[in-house]
Design an enzyme around this catalytic site. Structure first.
Site, short mmCIF file in Angstrom:
data_model
loop_
_atom_site.label_atom_id
_atom_site.label_comp_id
_atom_site.label_asym_id
_atom_site.label_seq_id
_atom_site.Cartn_x
_atom_site.Cartn_y
_atom_site.Cartn_z
CB SER A 27 4.55 -14.26 1.36
OG SER A 27 3.33 -14.82 2.18
CE1 TYR A 41 1.78 -10.47 -0.92
CE2 TYR A 41 1.38 -12.53 0.19
CZ TYR A 41 2.04 -11.21 0.25
OH TYR A 41 3.01 -11.13 1.36
P1 NDP Z 1 3.87 -2.56 4.96
O1 NDP Z 1 2.70 -2.59 4.29
O2 NDP Z 1 3.80 -2.32 6.42
O3 NDP Z 1 5.15 -1.73 4.50
C1 NDP Z 1 5.33 -1.79 3.05
C2 NDP Z 1 6.68 -1.11 2.82
O4 NDP Z 1 7.08 -1.10 1.27
C3 NDP Z 1 6.36 0.49 3.03
O5 NDP Z 1 7.58 1.12 3.16
C4 NDP Z 1 5.97 0.91 1.67
O6 NDP Z 1 6.22 2.38 1.41
C5 NDP Z 1 6.87 0.08 0.65
N1 NDP Z 1 6.38 0.13 -0.63
C6 NDP Z 1 5.25 -0.70 -1.05
N2 NDP Z 1 5.16 -0.50 -2.48
C7 NDP Z 1 6.32 0.24 -2.86
C8 NDP Z 1 6.67 0.82 -4.07
N3 NDP Z 1 6.06 0.51 -5.21
N4 NDP Z 1 7.90 1.27 -4.11
C9 NDP Z 1 8.76 1.64 -3.08
N5 NDP Z 1 8.22 1.02 -2.08
C10 NDP Z 1 7.22 0.61 -1.70
O7 NDP Z 1 4.31 -4.14 4.81
P2 NDP Z 1 5.09 -5.20 5.72
O8 NDP Z 1 6.15 -4.62 6.62
O9 NDP Z 1 3.86 -6.23 6.49
O10 NDP Z 1 5.50 -6.29 4.66
C11 NDP Z 1 6.86 -6.37 3.96
C12 NDP Z 1 6.93 -7.43 3.20
O11 NDP Z 1 6.87 -8.62 3.75
C13 NDP Z 1 6.18 -7.46 2.01
O12 NDP Z 1 6.98 -7.96 0.76
C14 NDP Z 1 5.00 -8.36 2.27
O13 NDP Z 1 4.67 -9.03 1.16
C15 NDP Z 1 6.13 -9.41 3.29
N6 NDP Z 1 5.30 -10.12 3.84
C16 NDP Z 1 4.54 -9.71 4.98
C17 NDP Z 1 3.61 -10.61 6.05
C18 NDP Z 1 2.82 -9.86 7.22
O14 NDP Z 1 2.27 -10.70 7.78
N7 NDP Z 1 2.98 -8.75 7.48
C19 NDP Z 1 3.73 -12.00 5.83
C20 NDP Z 1 4.27 -12.56 4.75
C21 NDP Z 1 5.19 -11.74 3.90
P3 NDP Z 1 5.25 3.48 1.72
O15 NDP Z 1 5.01 3.37 3.40
O16 NDP Z 1 5.96 4.85 1.50
O17 NDP Z 1 4.02 3.02 1.51
#
Ligand code: NDP
Length: 249
Positions: A144, A157
């Site tokens: 990020s 974070y």
């Molecule tokens: P979402 O919240 O839309 O999706 C997160 C995903 O991670 C879901 O599939 C969720 O599962 C899964 N997840 C979360 N915790 C766990 C866990 N403990 N074990 C297994 N699976 C887990 O997030 P984004 O798609 O927006 O983000 C994806 C990545 O990109 C993250 O690492 C985030 O930090 C990073 N990021 C995002 C940005 C943004 O603006 N969106 C910007 C910069 C970085 P479930 O659906 O079952 O909850």
């Protein structure tokens, strides 16, 4: 345009069922890979993602696992390893949780939850899947912008993502002699459920005005960079970070 063909490649994507991860899983499936998407709780999103990947043809599945738990990750590597006949070509460390809190309002539990999910999980996953990773294969971590720049309310974070970046650059050195690469894709604001909770239309417009391309990012913008790192277009690239943020200055 050089076509990317991942036929015969096995890819595991954490958080691969929703948001950015769902776009990554689908892009890999479109390119011919077999995909295993890991999620924590949201079975509805997981089923939708699986249906979309299966429409591409090929072998796709989901695993429900909490990646912040060492024993669950070990069990996942065992299950997925058997399904993939012991061969994994791409491990995408995408799952993560956000936390926007002034440090004085951050509890011990908050701190550990963010670190365990965003950083410690990477250690569990790379350690567990290392024996399955094939020469020519790669690890791609999703970090990020908050892991590069100190942003208000994002100390925990941001620290978890800065740690993830360094972890990935370091394992590039450890895995390189075996022909396995490790790289980072570091997104800016990407429109997903994760980011959407904190962004109304006005904030989106402000974010768009703050980058060179004057729009907010979408999950496919990140998926493209991941596909590049996984593909044979990147066979001599390791220990690197691509920032996917539209040119934020
Ligand atoms: P979402 O919240 O839309 O999706 C997160 C995903 O991670 C879901 O599939 C969720 O599962 C899964 N997840 C979360 N915790 C766990 C866990 N403990 N074990 C297994 N699976 C887990 O997030 P984004 O798609 O927006 O983000 C994806 C990545 O990109 C993250 O690492 C985030 O930090 C990073 N990021 C995002 C940005 C943004 O603006 N969106 C910007 C910069 C970085 P479930 O659906 O079952 O909850």
């Amino acid at each position: 345009m050089v076509p990317i063909d991942l036929t015969g490649k096995n890819c595991l994507i954490t958080g691969g069922t929703r948001g950015i991860g769902a776009a990554i899983s689908l892009a890999l499936a479109h390119a011919g890979a077999s995909t295993a998407a890991v999620y924590r709780a949201d079975g509805t999103a997981a089923n939708m993602s699986l249906e979309a990947r299966r429409a591409c043809g090929g072998d796709h599945r989901n695993y429900r696992t909490d990646i912040s738990k060492s024993t669950q990750v070990t069990a996942l590597a065992d299950l997925a390893g058997r399904h993939f006949d012991g061969r994994l070509h791409a491990l995408i460390l995408n799952a993560g949780i956000g936390m926007h809190n002034p440090i004085a309002e951050t509890s011990d539990a908050d701190w550990h939850r963010v670190m365990d999910t965003n950083l410690t999980s990477a250690f569990f996953l790379v350690r567990a899947f290392r024996p399955l990773l094939q020469p020519g294969g790669s690890v791609v971590a999703i970090a990020s912008g908050a892991g590069h720049d100190g942003l208000p309310g994002l100390a925990a974070y941001g620290a978890s993502k800065a740690g993830l970046i360094l972890f990935t650059h370091a394992i590039a050195q450890d895995l390189g002699p075996d022909g396995i690469r490790a790289n980072v894709v570091s997104p800016g604001f990407i429109d997903t459920e994760f980011s959407g909770r904190r962004a109304d239309d006005e904030r989106r417009q402000r974010i768009a005005a703050g980058n060179a391309l004057r729009r907010v990012g979408v999950p496919n913008d990140v998926a493209g960079a991941v596909l590049f790192f996984v593909s044979d277009l990147a066979t001599f690239i390791t220990g690197q970070t691509i920032r996917v943020n539209g040119g934020v200055v």
